[in-house]
Design a protein around this motif. Structure first.
Motif, mmCIF file in Angstrom:
data_model
loop_
_atom_site.group_PDB
_atom_site.id
_atom_site.type_symbol
_atom_site.label_atom_id
_atom_site.label_comp_id
_atom_site.label_asym_id
_atom_site.label_seq_id
_atom_site.Cartn_x
_atom_site.Cartn_y
_atom_site.Cartn_z
ATOM 1 N N VAL A 149 0.879 -1.168 0.000
ATOM 2 C CA VAL A 149 0.000 0.000 0.000
ATOM 3 C C VAL A 149 0.922 1.226 0.000
ATOM 4 O O VAL A 149 1.735 1.398 0.916
ATOM 5 C CB VAL A 149 -0.912 0.003 1.247
ATOM 6 N N LEU A 150 0.816 2.019 -1.053
ATOM 7 C CA LEU A 150 1.711 3.172 -1.199
ATOM 8 C C LEU A 150 0.960 4.474 -0.935
ATOM 9 O O LEU A 150 -0.181 4.643 -1.377
ATOM 10 C CB LEU A 150 2.287 3.213 -2.614
ATOM 11 N N GLY A 151 1.602 5.389 -0.258
ATOM 12 C CA GLY A 151 1.076 6.738 -0.061
ATOM 13 C C GLY A 151 1.789 7.658 -1.040
ATOM 14 O O GLY A 151 3.021 7.663 -1.086
ATOM 15 N N LEU A 152 1.019 8.393 -1.848
ATOM 16 C CA LEU A 152 1.625 9.176 -2.929
ATOM 17 C C LEU A 152 1.345 10.667 -2.794
ATOM 18 O O LEU A 152 0.344 11.077 -2.200
ATOM 19 C CB LEU A 152 1.100 8.668 -4.273
ATOM 20 N N ALA A 153 2.243 11.442 -3.392
ATOM 21 C CA ALA A 153 2.140 12.907 -3.362
ATOM 22 C C ALA A 153 2.087 13.431 -4.794
ATOM 23 O O ALA A 153 2.508 12.750 -5.723
ATOM 24 C CB ALA A 153 3.353 13.490 -2.648
ATOM 25 N N LEU A 157 4.506 2.435 2.593
ATOM 26 C CA LEU A 157 5.550 3.411 2.243
ATOM 27 C C LEU A 157 4.872 4.677 1.735
ATOM 28 O O LEU A 157 4.110 4.639 0.765
ATOM 29 C CB LEU A 157 6.469 2.825 1.160
ATOM 30 N N GLN A 158 5.165 5.776 2.393
ATOM 31 C CA GLN A 158 4.548 7.069 2.050
ATOM 32 C C GLN A 158 5.622 8.011 1.522
ATOM 33 O O GLN A 158 6.648 8.206 2.191
ATOM 34 C CB GLN A 158 3.920 7.679 3.314
ATOM 35 N N VAL A 159 5.412 8.595 0.346
ATOM 36 C CA VAL A 159 6.326 9.643 -0.112
ATOM 37 C C VAL A 159 5.693 11.006 0.165
ATOM 38 O O VAL A 159 4.488 11.190 -0.015
ATOM 39 C CB VAL A 159 6.695 9.495 -1.609
ATOM 40 N N LEU A 160 6.527 11.925 0.643
ATOM 41 C CA LEU A 160 6.065 13.287 0.929
ATOM 42 C C LEU A 160 6.947 14.295 0.210
ATOM 43 O O LEU A 160 8.177 14.136 0.196
ATOM 44 C CB LEU A 160 6.177 13.594 2.434
ATOM 45 N N GLY A 161 6.324 15.346 -0.349
ATOM 46 C CA GLY A 161 7.068 16.540 -0.721
ATOM 47 C C GLY A 161 7.016 17.466 0.485
ATOM 48 O O GLY A 161 6.438 17.118 1.527
#
Ligand code: F6R
Length: 249
Positions: free
Chosen positions: A31-35, A128-132
């Motif tokens: 499960v991916l968290g996207l920005a 895994l979450q990507v953040l700007g």
């Protein structure tokens, strides 16, 4: 926080892609968290290449995006739904039904927020979450404030953020004034977080994130309390850090 400094945006994006590829190879049902925004575009391009070459597949992947403008339909040219289709989803083998973005047209944003957090929970949480990072240290659209929200919620955008995002719209007047965003709790529940920032405009916010006091006036500083955050920056974004012994990768 694990801070890694790169010579430029491209090297930083390559490294972020490697972390995502490792994640998907280890768990193809991630499960991916996207920005959205400028920062992850090269990361997404690298993931598209890895998908096309057969290195990774998204067929069992679920995604949750951080945020969407309120009052903006999914097919609006500047909606985050459209951004994601254009920069990632339409180019990979993901089942679009497994991609989630808060609805910009939610009639009841409180319910929309609660339902969104519940969907994340039902999916097993974000692996895994990507953040700007905003120049004002926002993450998602959690803007500096007296207090922050745990849940996905509707929020007013600050003037700084609307000015920064005016480049995507014809003029500042066209930038929406409100958004719906994952809350700090929704973000902090991700098992792993990658925060990416490049350029001088992010230097102050990176210093606040990594070395500053934990404060609601710099929402990204709360990430100091998360057990697994990797901060990827270029030299310019790291130029305000007091700790100067970073090796340039
Ligand atoms: C986007 C988001 C924002 C951006 C931030 C940085 O989904 O949640 O927090 O990550 O505003 O934007 P860029 O990358 O355009 O500098």
């Amino acid at each position: 926080m694990n801070v890694l400094m790169f010579k430029d945006h491209e090297a930083m994006s390559r490294y972020a892609a490697k972390l995502f590829i490792d994640q998907l190879q280890t768990d193809p049902q991630s499960v991916l968290g996207l920005a959205t925004g400028s920062t992850p575009i090269e990361l997404y391009q690298a993931l598209i290449r890895a998908n096309k070459s057969g290195e990774i597949t998204f067929k069992d992947v679920t995604t949750f995006n951080l945020d969407e403008y309120l009052g903006v339909a999914a097919d609006h040219p500047e909606s985050y739904a459209r951004f994601m289709r254009e920069h990632l989803f339409d180019a990979i083998d993901i089942d679009q039904a497994n991609t989630h973005i808060p609805s910009g047209l939610a009639i009841d944003p409180v319910k929309e927020g609660a339902d969104y957090d519940e969907k994340i929970r039902q999916a097993g949480g974000i692996d895994l979450q990507v953040l700007g990072l905003g120049g004002n240290a926002h993450v998602g659209f959690n803007e500096p404030a007296e207090s922050l929200s745990n849940q996905t919620h509707a929020t007013q955008l600050t003037q700084d953020t609307r000015e920064a995002n005016a480049r995507f719209f014809g003029s500042i007047e066209e930038v929406p004034t409100e958004a719906i965003t994952m809350g700090m709790g929704s973000i902090m529940r991700a098992k792993k977080i990658i925060l990416m920032a490049s350029g001088q405009a992010k230097a102050k916010a990176i210093q606040q994130t990594v070395e500053g006091p934990i404060t609601t006036q710099a929402p990204s500083s709360l990430l100091q309390l998360h057990p697994d955050v990797t901060v990827l920056i270029d030299e310019a974004a790291g130029s305000n850090l007091k700790e100067t012994s970073y090796e340039i990768l």
